[in-house]
Design an enzyme around this catalytic site. Structure first.
Site, PDB file in Angstrom:
ATOM      1  N   CYS A  52       0.841  -1.192   0.000  1.00  0.00           N
ATOM      2  CA  CYS A  52       0.000   0.000   0.000  1.00  0.00           C
ATOM      3  C   CYS A  52       0.881   1.249   0.000  1.00  0.00           C
ATOM      4  O   CYS A  52       2.065   1.203   0.338  1.00  0.00           O
ATOM      5  CB  CYS A  52      -0.880   0.013   1.246  1.00  0.00           C
ATOM      6  SG  CYS A  52      -2.059  -1.345   1.331  1.00  0.00           S
ATOM      7  N   GLU A  54       0.944   3.720   2.044  1.00  0.00           N
ATOM      8  CA  GLU A  54       1.487   4.042   3.365  1.00  0.00           C
ATOM      9  C   GLU A  54       2.777   3.275   3.641  1.00  0.00           C
ATOM     10  O   GLU A  54       3.716   3.813   4.220  1.00  0.00           O
ATOM     11  CB  GLU A  54       0.458   3.728   4.467  1.00  0.00           C
ATOM     12  CG  GLU A  54      -0.805   4.560   4.385  1.00  0.00           C
ATOM     13  CD  GLU A  54      -1.924   3.880   3.623  1.00  0.00           C
ATOM     14  OE1 GLU A  54      -3.095   4.146   3.944  1.00  0.00           O
ATOM     15  OE2 GLU A  54      -1.646   3.067   2.703  1.00  0.00           O
ATOM     16  N   ARG A  80     -11.131  10.079  -5.483  1.00  0.00           N
ATOM     17  CA  ARG A  80     -11.850   9.314  -4.461  1.00  0.00           C
ATOM     18  C   ARG A  80     -11.691   9.912  -3.074  1.00  0.00           C
ATOM     19  O   ARG A  80     -12.382   9.515  -2.144  1.00  0.00           O
ATOM     20  CB  ARG A  80     -11.379   7.856  -4.449  1.00  0.00           C
ATOM     21  CG  ARG A  80     -11.858   7.095  -5.674  1.00  0.00           C
ATOM     22  CD  ARG A  80     -11.476   5.637  -5.608  1.00  0.00           C
ATOM     23  NE  ARG A  80     -10.038   5.498  -5.820  1.00  0.00           N
ATOM     24  CZ  ARG A  80      -9.279   4.576  -5.234  1.00  0.00           C
ATOM     25  NH1 ARG A  80      -9.800   3.718  -4.395  1.00  0.00           N
ATOM     26  NH2 ARG A  80      -7.991   4.517  -5.498  1.00  0.00           N
ATOM     27  N   CYS A  86      -5.700   0.415   5.548  1.00  0.00           N
ATOM     28  CA  CYS A  86      -6.219  -0.945   5.737  1.00  0.00           C
ATOM     29  C   CYS A  86      -5.695  -1.509   7.059  1.00  0.00           C
ATOM     30  O   CYS A  86      -4.854  -0.895   7.732  1.00  0.00           O
ATOM     31  CB  CYS A  86      -5.797  -1.831   4.567  1.00  0.00           C
ATOM     32  SG  CYS A  86      -4.031  -2.255   4.530  1.00  0.00           S
ATOM     33  N   CYS A  89      -1.824  -1.972   7.183  1.00  0.00           N
ATOM     34  CA  CYS A  89      -1.135  -0.685   7.326  1.00  0.00           C
ATOM     35  C   CYS A  89      -1.304  -0.126   8.736  1.00  0.00           C
ATOM     36  O   CYS A  89      -0.363   0.423   9.306  1.00  0.00           O
ATOM     37  CB  CYS A  89      -1.640   0.313   6.298  1.00  0.00           C
ATOM     38  SG  CYS A  89      -1.054  -0.057   4.630  1.00  0.00           S
ATOM     39  N   TYR A 123      -2.080  -5.473  18.605  1.00  0.00           N
ATOM     40  CA  TYR A 123      -0.867  -6.194  18.963  1.00  0.00           C
ATOM     41  C   TYR A 123       0.290  -5.211  18.890  1.00  0.00           C
ATOM     42  O   TYR A 123       0.490  -4.561  17.866  1.00  0.00           O
ATOM     43  CB  TYR A 123      -0.664  -7.341  17.971  1.00  0.00           C
ATOM     44  CG  TYR A 123       0.610  -8.121  18.159  1.00  0.00           C
ATOM     45  CD1 TYR A 123       0.661  -9.182  19.043  1.00  0.00           C
ATOM     46  CD2 TYR A 123       1.749  -7.797  17.435  1.00  0.00           C
ATOM     47  CE1 TYR A 123       1.823  -9.910  19.204  1.00  0.00           C
ATOM     48  CE2 TYR A 123       2.914  -8.511  17.594  1.00  0.00           C
ATOM     49  CZ  TYR A 123       2.952  -9.573  18.472  1.00  0.00           C
ATOM     50  OH  TYR A 123       4.100 -10.282  18.642  1.00  0.00           O
ATOM     51  N   TRP A 125       4.014  -5.020  18.642  1.00  0.00           N
ATOM     52  CA  TRP A 125       5.142  -5.877  18.287  1.00  0.00           C
ATOM     53  C   TRP A 125       6.291  -5.729  19.270  1.00  0.00           C
ATOM     54  O   TRP A 125       6.875  -6.718  19.717  1.00  0.00           O
ATOM     55  CB  TRP A 125       5.582  -5.540  16.864  1.00  0.00           C
ATOM     56  CG  TRP A 125       6.700  -6.358  16.326  1.00  0.00           C
ATOM     57  CD1 TRP A 125       6.730  -7.707  16.188  1.00  0.00           C
ATOM     58  CD2 TRP A 125       7.936  -5.890  15.827  1.00  0.00           C
ATOM     59  NE1 TRP A 125       7.906  -8.099  15.630  1.00  0.00           N
ATOM     60  CE2 TRP A 125       8.670  -6.994  15.401  1.00  0.00           C
ATOM     61  CE3 TRP A 125       8.496  -4.616  15.694  1.00  0.00           C
ATOM     62  CZ2 TRP A 125       9.945  -6.884  14.854  1.00  0.00           C
ATOM     63  CZ3 TRP A 125       9.749  -4.502  15.160  1.00  0.00           C
ATOM     64  CH2 TRP A 125      10.452  -5.634  14.738  1.00  0.00           C
TER      65      TRP A 125
END
Length: 133
Positions: A52, A54, A80, A86, A89, A123, A125
């Site tokens: 993506c 990003e 758009r 998403c 991302c 989560y 990391w």
């Protein structure tokens, strides 16, 4: 409510209008670095799951020596408008920049939210890495 960085939205919209071509590049992203610079990128669509805009932006920023981002926005081609990140991302952005602000669409306008608010109970990391001692 956070102030919306309209210059950042305009930068992403300009890249979407002028650099997105065909099916390979359909989204543009712009981010403001902590030092005020704006970094832009486009997605690299591929049927195998290309990155993506990003995620491409994170690499583009690093290639320019930018490692601290303050705010990010993604804009779709063909007018758009602002498109939220998403799930993948959101997770990556949270891991790289836990205090990042993200501009998202809300009704007929846009608003700024913290990445942690867009991925509640996410989560983290860094919390699951073994300490290297």
């Amino acid at each position: 409510m956070q102030q919306v960085d309209h210059d950042l939205v305009q930068a992403a919209a300009h890249v979407a209008r002028t650099r997105c071509r065909g099916d390979n590049h359909t989204m543009a992203a712009a981010a403001r670095a902590r030092d005020g610079r704006i970094v832009t990128a486009v997605n690299a669509y591929h049927f195998t799951g290309g990155p993506c805009a990003e995620l491409v932006l994170i690499g583009a920023a690093a290639s320019q020596g930018v490692y601290e981002l303050d705010t990010i926005v993604a804009v779709g081609d063909r007018d758009r408008g602002v498109v939220p990140p998403c799930g993948r991302c959101r997770q990556v952005l949270l891991d790289y920049f836990p205090a990042l602000k993200v501009i998202v669409r809300e009704g007929d306008g846009v608003r700024t939210a913290l990445i942690s608010d867009l991925l509640p109970a996410g989560y983290v990391w860094a919390d699951h890495q073994l300490d290297a001692e």
